[in-house]
Design a protein around this motif. Sequence first.
Motif, PDB file in Angstrom:
ATOM      1  N   LYS A  33      27.734   6.935  -9.945  1.00  0.00           N
ATOM      2  CA  LYS A  33      26.828   7.812 -10.689  1.00  0.00           C
ATOM      3  C   LYS A  33      27.296   9.253 -10.562  1.00  0.00           C
ATOM      4  O   LYS A  33      28.015   9.611  -9.616  1.00  0.00           O
ATOM      5  CB  LYS A  33      25.384   7.671 -10.192  1.00  0.00           C
ATOM      6  CG  LYS A  33      25.165   8.040  -8.739  1.00  0.00           C
ATOM      7  CD  LYS A  33      23.702   7.850  -8.365  1.00  0.00           C
ATOM      8  CE  LYS A  33      23.418   8.265  -6.921  1.00  0.00           C
ATOM      9  NZ  LYS A  33      24.038   7.365  -5.940  1.00  0.00           N
ATOM     10  N   PRO A  34      26.881  10.098 -11.521  1.00  0.00           N
ATOM     11  CA  PRO A  34      27.240  11.509 -11.427  1.00  0.00           C
ATOM     12  C   PRO A  34      26.756  12.110 -10.117  1.00  0.00           C
ATOM     13  O   PRO A  34      25.675  11.770  -9.615  1.00  0.00           O
ATOM     14  CB  PRO A  34      26.521  12.133 -12.623  1.00  0.00           C
ATOM     15  CG  PRO A  34      26.328  11.016 -13.590  1.00  0.00           C
ATOM     16  CD  PRO A  34      26.093   9.796 -12.746  1.00  0.00           C
ATOM     17  N   LYS A  88      31.418  13.051 -12.542  1.00  0.00           N
ATOM     18  CA  LYS A  88      30.528  13.745 -13.480  1.00  0.00           C
ATOM     19  C   LYS A  88      30.163  12.836 -14.650  1.00  0.00           C
ATOM     20  O   LYS A  88      30.895  11.887 -14.981  1.00  0.00           O
ATOM     21  CB  LYS A  88      31.204  15.013 -14.013  1.00  0.00           C
ATOM     22  CG  LYS A  88      31.572  16.047 -12.948  1.00  0.00           C
ATOM     23  CD  LYS A  88      32.218  17.268 -13.568  1.00  0.00           C
ATOM     24  CE  LYS A  88      32.555  18.333 -12.532  1.00  0.00           C
ATOM     25  NZ  LYS A  88      33.544  17.869 -11.538  1.00  0.00           N
ATOM     26  N   GLU A  89      29.039  13.158 -15.281  1.00  0.00           N
ATOM     27  CA  GLU A  89      28.637  12.483 -16.520  1.00  0.00           C
ATOM     28  C   GLU A  89      29.756  12.592 -17.550  1.00  0.00           C
ATOM     29  O   GLU A  89      30.348  13.657 -17.739  1.00  0.00           O
ATOM     30  CB  GLU A  89      27.375  13.149 -17.065  1.00  0.00           C
ATOM     31  CG  GLU A  89      26.918  12.680 -18.441  1.00  0.00           C
ATOM     32  CD  GLU A  89      26.164  11.360 -18.403  1.00  0.00           C
ATOM     33  OE1 GLU A  89      26.012  10.735 -19.464  1.00  0.00           O
ATOM     34  OE2 GLU A  89      25.708  10.968 -17.306  1.00  0.00           O
ATOM     35  N   GLY A 115      27.856   7.104 -17.523  1.00  0.00           N
ATOM     36  CA  GLY A 115      26.908   7.594 -18.524  1.00  0.00           C
ATOM     37  C   GLY A 115      27.485   7.501 -19.917  1.00  0.00           C
ATOM     38  O   GLY A 115      28.188   6.549 -20.262  1.00  0.00           O
TER      39      GLY A 115
END
Length: 258
Positions: A33-34, A88-89, A115
């Motif tokens: 995840k970010p 990061k996203e 994401g």
Amino acid sequence: MSVSIKSDREIALMREACRIIAKVHEELGRELKPGMSTLEVDQKAEEMIRSYGCIPNFKNYNGFPGSVCVSINEEVVHGIPSKDRIIKEGDIVSLDMGCIYKGYHSDAARTHAIGQVSEEARLLIERTRQSFFEGIRYAKEGCHLHEISNAIGDYCEGFGYGVVRDLVGHGVGAVLHEDPQIPNFHQKSRGIRLKKGMTLAIEPMINAGGWEVDWLDDEWTVVTRDRSLSAHYENTVLITDGEPEILTLTDAERADME
């Protein structure tokens, strides 16, 4: 070149090593995840591998400091885990790892979208994965090794992608890297004839831009020279007298194929 043919006992041990690393890939992929550092990813990977009674085979291999290679965006392979490298996203993250179970190795890699990613990134991940399946149509007893290489390379180059030439797949078994080397790009020779009992780590490494790569100053991390995105998909495969057996598929991937 001496390519090992595995006994039934060796194959059973490799199946278990591969089953375990597939579970770790599935579990670890869900954790991404970010905001995570790649060091956190590595710590989770090592904890998971050891929880199954296995040893992370990348840890200290030729001096590599981590249990998993975490490569982001333009990083092709061998990204060193770091507390300062933050996911990061919109990133794409490749995880490459294996484990040792009772003396036998597994090896597998997956690239994950974090994401919402660009359409370019989504297609690159999808097509890199598909190129593996194009290749293993020829991972059968009686076929030649470079039929796998040619199928992978031709498929990817059909989209204008760069197929990495400086890094290749390999045999795997009692040691992490065995003969033969397995290029992912078109070859003039046919290569060795495949035989039942061979175990191969087939791993397309595909760039959205050119095929050329560079090594960073850490002497491990490989990046695309033009800094285009790169994706990686790898499985350990058993050659049989029929269809190849993909030993490192996750449960989700098996379900998708049924």
